[in-house]
Design a protein around this motif. Structure first.
Motif: not given
Length: 154
Positions: A94-107, A89-92
């Motif tokens: 250092n990148s600009v991608s939609s995975e973390l916002p998607f994870f946040c909005f899903l939760m 999770y923390w590897g993401y």
């Protein structure tokens, strides 16, 4: 159409064919819009948005209505310890991608869904909350390509 054809050509000539979808749904750029308006194209600011979203996802998981019950408290703390300590999770971050916002909005969607269904009283306010939940789920689906499957699950 021009962006679509440019992205197709860039992906076709890339050494790593799956580094990006051909086009992102509109939700992620819309989420970055305030950051672009304030700081311009600043990748460090975009990464800060990712960190905020990751921490937000962990907070929504911690305060989940079902998991916040006393009998699940140790289980949710163990899950959070495993998630927060997971380098994946923390590897993401250092990148600009939609995975973390998607994870946040899903939760956040799961949290809002369970909060709404925990209340049994039918009021006019509840109808507005159902509409807001539908908008939230639609926006969550627009952040990431896999979000489209939220509406396809029976």
């Amino acid at each position: 159409q021009q962006v679509f054809s440019d992205m197709q050509e860039m992906i076709a000539h890339s050494a790593y064919q799956r580094y990006s979808p051909i086009l992102y749904p509109w939700g992620y750029p819309l989420l970055l819009f305030p950051c672009v308006a304030l700081f311009g194209i600043n990748y460090f600011a975009f990464k800060i948005v990712g960190v905020i979203c990751l921490v937000g996802a962990f907070i929504f998981l911690y305060y989940h209505p079902i998991l916040s019950k006393e009998r699940f408290r140790m289980s949710v703390l163990l899950v959070l310890a495993l998630l927060t300590g997971n380098i994946f999770y923390w590897g993401y971050v250092n990148s600009v991608s939609s995975e973390l916002p998607f994870f946040c909005f899903l939760m956040f969607s799961f949290w809002a869904l369970n909060k709404l269904y925990a209340s049994k009283v039918q009021t006019e306010r509840r109808i507005i909350l159902y509409i807001c939940l539908g908008i939230l789920l639609f926006f969550t689906a627009q952040i990431h390509m896999e979000g489209y499957f939220l509406f396809r699950v029976p």
